[in-house]
Scaffold this motif. Structure first.
Motif, short mmCIF file in Angstrom:
data_model
loop_
_atom_site.label_atom_id
_atom_site.label_comp_id
_atom_site.label_asym_id
_atom_site.label_seq_id
_atom_site.Cartn_x
_atom_site.Cartn_y
_atom_site.Cartn_z
N THR A 8 0.83 -1.20 0.00
CA THR A 8 0.00 0.00 0.00
C THR A 8 0.87 1.25 0.00
O THR A 8 0.61 2.19 -0.75
CB THR A 8 -0.94 -0.01 1.22
OG1 THR A 8 -1.77 -1.17 1.14
CG2 THR A 8 -1.80 1.23 1.27
N GLY A 55 -15.31 -0.12 2.13
CA GLY A 55 -15.61 -1.27 1.28
C GLY A 55 -16.88 -1.05 0.47
O GLY A 55 -16.94 -1.39 -0.71
N LEU A 112 -16.10 1.32 -2.32
CA LEU A 112 -15.15 0.80 -3.31
C LEU A 112 -15.86 0.12 -4.47
O LEU A 112 -15.46 0.28 -5.62
CB LEU A 112 -14.17 -0.17 -2.64
CG LEU A 112 -13.11 -0.78 -3.54
CD1 LEU A 112 -12.22 0.31 -4.13
CD2 LEU A 112 -12.27 -1.77 -2.75
N ALA A 118 -15.22 0.98 -8.48
CA ALA A 118 -14.61 -0.01 -9.37
C ALA A 118 -15.52 -0.31 -10.56
O ALA A 118 -15.05 -0.46 -11.69
CB ALA A 118 -14.30 -1.30 -8.60
N GLU A 147 -10.42 4.22 -7.71
CA GLU A 147 -10.74 2.96 -7.05
C GLU A 147 -9.50 2.35 -6.40
O GLU A 147 -9.60 1.70 -5.36
CB GLU A 147 -11.40 1.97 -8.04
CG GLU A 147 -10.46 1.25 -8.98
CD GLU A 147 -9.95 2.07 -10.16
OE1 GLU A 147 -9.28 1.48 -11.01
OE2 GLU A 147 -10.22 3.28 -10.23
N LEU A 148 -8.32 2.58 -6.96
CA LEU A 148 -7.10 2.06 -6.34
C LEU A 148 -6.73 2.87 -5.10
O LEU A 148 -6.25 2.31 -4.11
CB LEU A 148 -5.95 2.05 -7.34
CG LEU A 148 -6.11 1.05 -8.49
CD1 LEU A 148 -4.93 1.13 -9.44
CD2 LEU A 148 -6.27 -0.36 -7.96
N ARG A 197 -8.91 4.29 -3.16
CA ARG A 197 -9.85 3.81 -2.14
C ARG A 197 -9.47 2.43 -1.62
O ARG A 197 -9.61 2.15 -0.44
CB ARG A 197 -11.27 3.78 -2.70
CG ARG A 197 -11.85 5.16 -2.89
CD ARG A 197 -13.24 5.11 -3.46
NE ARG A 197 -13.74 6.46 -3.64
CZ ARG A 197 -14.92 6.74 -4.14
NH1 ARG A 197 -15.72 5.76 -4.52
NH2 ARG A 197 -15.30 7.99 -4.27
N ALA A 198 -8.97 1.58 -2.50
CA ALA A 198 -8.52 0.26 -2.07
C ALA A 198 -7.33 0.37 -1.12
O ALA A 198 -7.23 -0.39 -0.16
CB ALA A 198 -8.16 -0.60 -3.28
N CYS A 199 -6.45 1.33 -1.37
CA CYS A 199 -5.32 1.55 -0.46
C CYS A 199 -5.81 2.00 0.91
O CYS A 199 -5.34 1.51 1.94
CB CYS A 199 -4.38 2.61 -1.02
SG CYS A 199 -3.32 1.99 -2.32
N SER A 236 -7.25 -0.94 2.64
CA SER A 236 -6.18 -1.83 3.12
C SER A 236 -5.57 -1.30 4.41
O SER A 236 -5.33 -2.05 5.36
CB SER A 236 -5.08 -1.97 2.07
OG SER A 236 -5.59 -2.59 0.92
#
Length: 187
Positions: free
Chosen positions: A18, A140, A143, A147, A167-168, A170-172, A175
């Motif tokens: 991350t 989540g 996200l 995506a 979206e990446l 937000r994924a970070c 995480s």
């Protein structure tokens, strides 16, 4: 941090990956995104270092006050940014949680498996756990639509630079929220 070794190494890998992606996001053309990515990279790498299993490496006692000072400075910087942009408040909570965990680890007796020493400490840990668990659920839920929107936009041939993919990012953040929950659970 203390806990199962395999889970700790997975947490180290997740947080380091991350942090590395957040460094890539610092190449964005959007100044605000670069600033946010820098703070998130610091959090990711800081969490990775803090999550290294004690069986593999036990930091010297002086390292914990250094961690607290670094993340205290990050919290002050984030507090300054939050006065004009309230979305920075989550970063303020994250940096403050890192300060709290650093202080708790510094206060723990050598070789102790739990840093909880007083009545107020478990209460603060619980409050942080509730906050980050709620954040993980909310992040989540946010996200999935991001995506799906990007997947739909990619169908017409448009491409977005890796540093600018929402979206990446937000994924970070998701995480790191998961990592924070895991770290608070084993504190």
């Amino acid at each position: 941090m203390h806990g199962p070794v395999t889970a700790a190494w997975l947490l180290v890998a997740l947080c380091a990956a991350t942090g590395a992606y957040c460094l890539l996001r610092m190449r964005s053309v959007v100044a605000e995104q670069r600033r946010a990515a820098g703070g998130e990279a610091l959090m990711g790498f800081g969490m990775a270092v803090m999550a290294v299993p004690a069986a593999a490496f036990t930091p010297p006692r002086w390292a914990w006050p250094v961690y607290a000072a670094v993340f205290g400075a990050a919290a002050l910087r984030t507090l300054w940014a939050a006065r004009t942009a309230p979305h920075h408040l989550h970063h303020l909570v994250g940096a403050s949680a890192m300060v709290y965990m650093s202080v708790a680890m510094a206060a723990a007796p050598a070789g102790a498996h739990h840093a909880h020493g007083g009545v107020g400490v478990p209460l603060l840990t619980g409050a942080l756990l509730v906050y980050f668990a709620g954040y993980v659920l909310l992040a989540g839920a946010r996200l999935v639509p991001a995506a799906v929107a990007v997947a739909g936009a990619g169908a017409d041939g448009g491409s977005v630079a890796w540093g600018d993919r929402p979206e990446l990012a937000r994924a970070c953040r998701l995480s790191m929220g998961i990592g924070m929950v895991a770290m608070l659970l084993v504190l």
